[in-house]
Write a protein that holds these residues in place. Structure first.
Motif, PDB file in Angstrom:
ATOM      1  N   GLU A   1       0.840  -1.183   0.000  1.00  6.73           N
ATOM      2  CA  GLU A   1       0.000   0.000   0.000  1.00  6.73           C
ATOM      3  C   GLU A   1       0.883   1.243   0.000  1.00  6.73           C
ATOM      4  OE1 GLU A   1      -2.992   2.031   3.080  1.00  6.73           O
ATOM      5  OE2 GLU A   1      -3.415  -0.056   2.571  1.00  6.73           O
ATOM      6  N   VAL A   2       0.489   2.212  -0.798  1.00  7.58           N
ATOM      7  CA  VAL A   2       1.238   3.462  -0.921  1.00  7.58           C
ATOM      8  C   VAL A   2       0.832   4.401   0.214  1.00  7.58           C
ATOM      9  CG1 VAL A   2       1.740   5.417  -2.430  1.00  7.58           C
ATOM     10  CG2 VAL A   2       1.313   3.170  -3.427  1.00  7.58           C
ATOM     11  N   SER A   3       1.806   5.022   0.855  1.00  6.72           N
ATOM     12  CA  SER A   3       1.526   5.899   1.989  1.00  6.72           C
ATOM     13  C   SER A   3       1.005   7.266   1.540  1.00  6.72           C
ATOM     14  CB  SER A   3       2.795   6.097   2.816  1.00  6.72           C
ATOM     15  OG  SER A   3       3.712   6.902   2.107  1.00  6.72           O
ATOM     16  N   ILE A   4       0.378   7.963   2.493  1.00 11.57           N
ATOM     17  CA  ILE A   4      -0.077   9.338   2.242  1.00 11.57           C
ATOM     18  C   ILE A   4       1.119  10.210   1.875  1.00 11.57           C
ATOM     19  CG2 ILE A   4      -1.067  11.411   3.315  1.00 11.57           C
ATOM     20  CD1 ILE A   4      -2.831   9.545   4.986  1.00 11.57           C
ATOM     21  N   GLY A   5       2.235  10.014   2.576  1.00 14.15           N
ATOM     22  CA  GLY A   5       3.436  10.803   2.299  1.00 14.15           C
ATOM     23  C   GLY A   5       3.942  10.626   0.877  1.00 14.15           C
ATOM     24  N   THR A   6       3.924   9.393   0.408  1.00 14.84           N
ATOM     25  CA  THR A   6       4.369   9.121  -0.970  1.00 14.84           C
ATOM     26  C   THR A   6       3.419   9.758  -1.968  1.00 14.84           C
ATOM     27  OG1 THR A   6       5.431   7.055  -0.319  1.00 14.84           O
ATOM     28  CG2 THR A   6       4.842   7.281  -2.639  1.00 14.84           C
ATOM     29  N   ARG A   7       2.117   9.636  -1.721  1.00 18.79           N
ATOM     30  CA  ARG A   7       1.138  10.248  -2.633  1.00 18.79           C
ATOM     31  C   ARG A   7       1.264  11.773  -2.630  1.00 18.79           C
ATOM     32  NH1 ARG A   7      -2.358   6.818   0.061  1.00 18.79           N
ATOM     33  NH2 ARG A   7      -2.478   4.831  -0.980  1.00 18.79           N
ATOM     34  N   LEU A   8       1.508  12.337  -1.452  1.00 13.80           N
ATOM     35  CA  LEU A   8       1.681  13.784  -1.345  1.00 13.80           C
ATOM     36  C   LEU A   8       2.885  14.233  -2.165  1.00 13.80           C
ATOM     37  CD1 LEU A   8       1.024  16.560  -0.116  1.00 13.80           C
ATOM     38  CD2 LEU A   8       2.373  15.886   1.882  1.00 13.80           C
ATOM     39  N   LYS A   9       4.001  13.544  -1.992  1.00 17.39           N
ATOM     40  CA  LYS A   9       5.214  13.914  -2.722  1.00 17.39           C
ATOM     41  C   LYS A   9       5.019  13.766  -4.228  1.00 17.39           C
ATOM     42  CE  LYS A   9      10.187  13.141  -2.881  1.00 17.39           C
ATOM     43  NZ  LYS A   9      11.315  12.487  -2.215  1.00 17.39           N
ATOM     44  N   GLU A  10       4.412  12.657  -4.647  1.00 19.71           N
ATOM     45  CA  GLU A  10       4.173  12.444  -6.076  1.00 19.71           C
ATOM     46  C   GLU A  10       3.254  13.524  -6.648  1.00 19.71           C
ATOM     47  OE1 GLU A  10       2.669   8.439  -6.240  1.00 19.71           O
ATOM     48  OE2 GLU A  10       4.692   7.560  -6.173  1.00 19.71           O
ATOM     49  N   SER A  11       2.223  13.898  -5.899  1.00 22.92           N
ATOM     50  CA  SER A  11       1.298  14.945  -6.356  1.00 22.92           C
ATOM     51  C   SER A  11       1.997  16.295  -6.437  1.00 22.92           C
ATOM     52  CB  SER A  11       0.097  15.048  -5.414  1.00 22.92           C
ATOM     53  OG  SER A  11      -0.648  13.855  -5.437  1.00 22.92           O
ATOM     54  N   ARG A  12       2.861  16.571  -5.462  1.00 22.39           N
ATOM     55  CA  ARG A  12       3.600  17.845  -5.458  1.00 22.39           C
ATOM     56  C   ARG A  12       4.532  17.921  -6.658  1.00 22.39           C
ATOM     57  NH1 ARG A  12       8.548  18.921  -4.063  1.00 22.39           N
ATOM     58  NH2 ARG A  12       8.903  17.053  -2.812  1.00 22.39           N
ATOM     59  N   ILE A  13       5.256  16.840  -6.911  1.00 23.48           N
ATOM     60  CA  ILE A  13       6.193  16.820  -8.042  1.00 23.48           C
ATOM     61  C   ILE A  13       5.425  16.930  -9.359  1.00 23.48           C
ATOM     62  CG2 ILE A  13       7.836  15.357  -9.278  1.00 23.48           C
ATOM     63  CD1 ILE A  13       8.780  14.388  -6.468  1.00 23.48           C
ATOM     64  N   LYS A  14       4.314  16.208  -9.461  1.00 21.78           N
ATOM     65  CA  LYS A  14       3.489  16.258 -10.680  1.00 21.78           C
ATOM     66  C   LYS A  14       2.983  17.674 -10.924  1.00 21.78           C
ATOM     67  CE  LYS A  14      -0.392  13.976 -12.907  1.00 21.78           C
ATOM     68  NZ  LYS A  14      -1.434  12.942 -12.787  1.00 21.78           N
ATOM     69  N   ALA A  15       2.702  18.404  -9.832  1.00 18.91           N
ATOM     70  CA  ALA A  15       2.236  19.791  -9.942  1.00 18.91           C
ATOM     71  C   ALA A  15       3.379  20.757 -10.243  1.00 18.91           C
ATOM     72  CB  ALA A  15       1.524  20.205  -8.657  1.00 18.91           C
ATOM     73  N   GLY A  16       4.611  20.250 -10.186  1.00 20.54           N
ATOM     74  CA  GLY A  16       5.769  21.095 -10.476  1.00 20.54           C
ATOM     75  C   GLY A  16       6.115  22.052  -9.350  1.00 20.54           C
ATOM     76  N   LEU A  17       5.779  21.668  -8.118  1.00 18.10           N
ATOM     77  CA  LEU A  17       6.026  22.549  -6.982  1.00 18.10           C
ATOM     78  C   LEU A  17       7.146  22.023  -6.092  1.00 18.10           C
ATOM     79  CD1 LEU A  17       2.337  23.188  -5.821  1.00 18.10           C
ATOM     80  CD2 LEU A  17       3.776  24.697  -7.198  1.00 18.10           C
ATOM     81  N   THR A  18       7.881  22.958  -5.497  1.00 13.98           N
ATOM     82  CA  THR A  18       8.832  22.598  -4.444  1.00 13.98           C
ATOM     83  C   THR A  18       8.057  22.548  -3.133  1.00 13.98           C
ATOM     84  OG1 THR A  18       9.368  24.886  -3.879  1.00 13.98           O
ATOM     85  CG2 THR A  18      10.698  23.849  -5.635  1.00 13.98           C
ATOM     86  N   GLN A  19       8.673  22.037  -2.096  1.00  7.58           N
ATOM     87  CA  GLN A  19       8.018  22.041  -0.785  1.00  7.58           C
ATOM     88  C   GLN A  19       7.743  23.464  -0.324  1.00  7.58           C
ATOM     89  OE1 GLN A  19      10.384  19.714   1.938  1.00  7.58           O
ATOM     90  NE2 GLN A  19       9.553  17.778   1.191  1.00  7.58           N
ATOM     91  N   VAL A  20       8.659  24.367  -0.601  1.00  8.84           N
ATOM     92  CA  VAL A  20       8.477  25.772  -0.203  1.00  8.84           C
ATOM     93  C   VAL A  20       7.279  26.373  -0.933  1.00  8.84           C
ATOM     94  CG1 VAL A  20       9.503  28.083  -0.241  1.00  8.84           C
ATOM     95  CG2 VAL A  20      10.888  26.111   0.435  1.00  8.84           C
ATOM     96  N   GLN A  21       7.170  26.113  -2.229  1.00 12.34           N
ATOM     97  CA  GLN A  21       6.045  26.641  -2.998  1.00 12.34           C
ATOM     98  C   GLN A  21       4.725  26.061  -2.507  1.00 12.34           C
ATOM     99  OE1 GLN A  21       7.671  25.402  -6.777  1.00 12.34           O
ATOM    100  NE2 GLN A  21       8.079  27.523  -7.407  1.00 12.34           N
ATOM    101  N   LEU A  22       4.716  24.765  -2.185  1.00 12.83           N
ATOM    102  CA  LEU A  22       3.504  24.143  -1.662  1.00 12.83           C
ATOM    103  C   LEU A  22       3.154  24.720  -0.300  1.00 12.83           C
ATOM    104  CD1 LEU A  22       1.204  22.120  -1.797  1.00 12.83           C
ATOM    105  CD2 LEU A  22       2.792  20.348  -0.989  1.00 12.83           C
ATOM    106  N   SER A  23       4.160  24.997   0.493  1.00 17.84           N
ATOM    107  CA  SER A  23       3.950  25.601   1.798  1.00 17.84           C
ATOM    108  C   SER A  23       3.265  26.956   1.667  1.00 17.84           C
ATOM    109  CB  SER A  23       5.286  25.756   2.531  1.00 17.84           C
ATOM    110  OG  SER A  23       5.110  26.458   3.738  1.00 17.84           O
TER     111      SER A  23
END
Length: 85
Positions: A1-23
């Motif tokens: 099973e894929v974790s929430i953290g992995t899905r979050l990171k994959e979604s952020r990268i797919k959106a083309g955002l850095t962690q700072v931009q997502l923040s």
């Protein structure tokens, strides 16, 4: 099973955002996003909602395993002895 953290990171990268931009977009501190992506912490419902909104995805997309195969109804019938074959 894929974790929430992995899905979050994959979604952020797919959106083309850095962690700072997502923040900035979500109002969730960057340090918390790091903790979520590394499965150190699990986001609360309000934080998950803010992250999902900033990523333009549903909360379900971050929580549910979308890659899970759907059960085959014919297999279910065979298991329960309702097969007409």
């Amino acid at each position: 099973e894929v974790s929430i953290g992995t899905r979050l990171k994959e979604s952020r990268i797919k959106a083309g955002l850095t962690q700072v931009q997502l923040s900035i977009a979500s109002g969730v501190p960057q340090g918390l996003i790091t903790c979520y992506e590394n499965d150190v912490k699990i986001p609360s419902a309000p934080k998950l909602a803010a992250l999902a909104k900033a990523l333009h995805v549903s909360m379900d997309a971050l929580v549910d395993d979308e890659h899970r195969p759907s059960p085959d109804p014919l297999d279910s019938q065979k298991i329960h002895g309702n097969s007409r074959a």
